[in-house]
Design a protein around this motif. Structure first.
Motif, PDB file in Angstrom:
ATOM      1  N   MET A  36       0.826  -1.203   0.000  1.00 57.90           N
ATOM      2  CA  MET A  36       0.000   0.000   0.000  1.00 57.90           C
ATOM      3  C   MET A  36       0.862   1.254   0.000  1.00 57.90           C
ATOM      4  SD  MET A  36      -3.046  -1.069   2.647  1.00 57.90           S
ATOM      5  CE  MET A  36      -3.898   0.488   2.522  1.00 57.90           C
ATOM      6  N   SER A  37       1.935   1.253   0.782  1.00 57.51           N
ATOM      7  CA  SER A  37       2.800   2.438   0.826  1.00 57.51           C
ATOM      8  C   SER A  37       3.493   2.650  -0.513  1.00 57.51           C
ATOM      9  CB  SER A  37       3.837   2.297   1.946  1.00 57.51           C
ATOM     10  OG  SER A  37       4.814   1.331   1.628  1.00 57.51           O
ATOM     11  N   GLY A  38       3.905   1.560  -1.154  1.00 55.43           N
ATOM     12  CA  GLY A  38       4.520   1.676  -2.469  1.00 55.43           C
ATOM     13  C   GLY A  38       3.542   2.176  -3.510  1.00 55.43           C
ATOM     14  N   ALA A  39       2.321   1.647  -3.474  1.00 53.80           N
ATOM     15  CA  ALA A  39       1.307   2.083  -4.427  1.00 53.80           C
ATOM     16  C   ALA A  39       0.938   3.544  -4.213  1.00 53.80           C
ATOM     17  CB  ALA A  39       0.063   1.195  -4.296  1.00 53.80           C
ATOM     18  N   LEU A  40       0.901   3.992  -2.945  1.00 53.39           N
ATOM     19  CA  LEU A  40       0.594   5.387  -2.665  1.00 53.39           C
ATOM     20  C   LEU A  40       1.668   6.305  -3.253  1.00 53.39           C
ATOM     21  CD1 LEU A  40      -1.043   7.592  -1.323  1.00 53.39           C
ATOM     22  CD2 LEU A  40       0.155   7.114   0.821  1.00 53.39           C
ATOM     23  N   ALA A  41       2.934   5.904  -3.129  1.00 52.34           N
ATOM     24  CA  ALA A  41       4.011   6.688  -3.726  1.00 52.34           C
ATOM     25  C   ALA A  41       3.852   6.750  -5.243  1.00 52.34           C
ATOM     26  CB  ALA A  41       5.362   6.081  -3.358  1.00 52.34           C
ATOM     27  N   ALA A  42       3.437   5.634  -5.859  1.00 53.07           N
ATOM     28  CA  ALA A  42       3.233   5.602  -7.303  1.00 53.07           C
ATOM     29  C   ALA A  42       2.063   6.470  -7.724  1.00 53.07           C
ATOM     30  CB  ALA A  42       3.019   4.153  -7.762  1.00 53.07           C
TER      31      ALA A  42
ATOM     32  N   THR B  22      10.834   5.632  -7.501  1.00 49.07           N
ATOM     33  CA  THR B  22      10.073   6.860  -7.747  1.00 49.07           C
ATOM     34  C   THR B  22      10.994   8.072  -7.903  1.00 49.07           C
ATOM     35  OG1 THR B  22       9.764   7.122  -5.344  1.00 49.07           O
ATOM     36  CG2 THR B  22       7.981   6.080  -6.590  1.00 49.07           C
ATOM     37  N   GLY B  23      12.303   7.818  -7.995  1.00 49.30           N
ATOM     38  CA  GLY B  23      13.245   8.901  -8.234  1.00 49.30           C
ATOM     39  C   GLY B  23      13.535   9.759  -7.025  1.00 49.30           C
ATOM     40  N   GLU B  24      13.302   9.221  -5.826  1.00 44.70           N
ATOM     41  CA  GLU B  24      13.558   9.962  -4.597  1.00 44.70           C
ATOM     42  C   GLU B  24      14.778   9.394  -3.875  1.00 44.70           C
ATOM     43  OE1 GLU B  24      11.797  12.544  -3.746  1.00 44.70           O
ATOM     44  OE2 GLU B  24      10.156  12.350  -5.202  1.00 44.70           O
TER      45      GLU B  24
END
Length: 222
Positions: free
Chosen positions: A26-32, A147-149
């Motif tokens: 969920m945290s990865g999808a939110l970042a996406a 995500t380039g961060e």
């Protein structure tokens, strides 16, 4: 004499690991979503955040095949977590604080499971500590990199990797003294979780760069 440790001996590990993978996804999808990725990118970020740490862990210790690409149940869990965020992100984003707290639980569990699995596979004590930290924090690092961060664990001075490091050291020390039991494993999980949540609650941060002992702004930056 160190105990013969099996990851399967950790109580409720399957259920808790599944929850951790779901929350991590969920945290990865939110970042996406915030980066305006398409649905495929959201699923990839969900998989990376939910299973990336375990994948890195298994590669490092030679566990073949890594669970991140072989355990269909965990892969499905990561996909479902990512899809949940894809469809319901307007509501779930408002519950981000709750997700962060759950992520603290995932960090604690994955750290202990990772260090334990490293010991099970016969790594050195130092390697087991590193494997535990990577297992706990690796998913978030992959999420940020994709995500380039710059990974938050490296630049925002959050107490994220430090609780994982302390917990992994505790697991290794307990194992080396023959004291690693189900009860002590649970205590380490709770300690990592508590430290991470307290850091979030009271905005505790690691010291910044050292500025020396003389002149204005001496000491660590804040």
């Amino acid at each position: 004499m160190p105990v013969d440790l099996s990851v399967a001996d950790i109580p409720y590990s399957t259920v808790l690991e599944t929850v951790g993978v779901f929350v991590g996804a969920m945290s990865g999808a939110l970042a996406a979503v915030r980066k305006q990725f398409d649905v495929f990118g959201i699923l990839v970020l969900g998989w990376a955040a939910g299973l990336g740490g375990g994948l890195l862990r298994d590669v490092l210790i030679g566990a073949v095949p890594p669970v991140g690409i072989s355990d269909w149940r965990l892969i499905l869990t990561a996909v479902l977590g990512a899809l949940a965020m894809y469809f319901f992100h307007p509501r779930l984003e408002r519950a981000r604080r709750f997700i962060v707290v759950l992520d603290a639980g995932a960090l604690a569990l994955f750290t202990v499971v990772g260090a334990a699995k490293g010991l099970e596979y016969g790594t050195t004590l130092i390697a087991a500590v590193l494997v535990g930290v990577i297992s706990g924090a690796g998913g978030g690092m992959l999420r940020d990199l994709l995500t380039g961060e710059v990974p938050v664990v490296l630049h925002d001075r959050q107490l994220y990797a430090i609780p994982a490091l302390l917990g992994a050291v505790a697991v290794v020390v307990l194992w080396d003294h023959g004291l690693l039991t189900t009860a002590s494993e649970v205590l380490v999980v709770l300690a990592i979780f508590a430290l991470r949540v307290l850091a979030l609650r009271f905005h505790l941060r690691a010291p910044g760069p050292w500025r020396g002992r003389s002149g204005p702004g001496q000491g660590w930056s804040t």
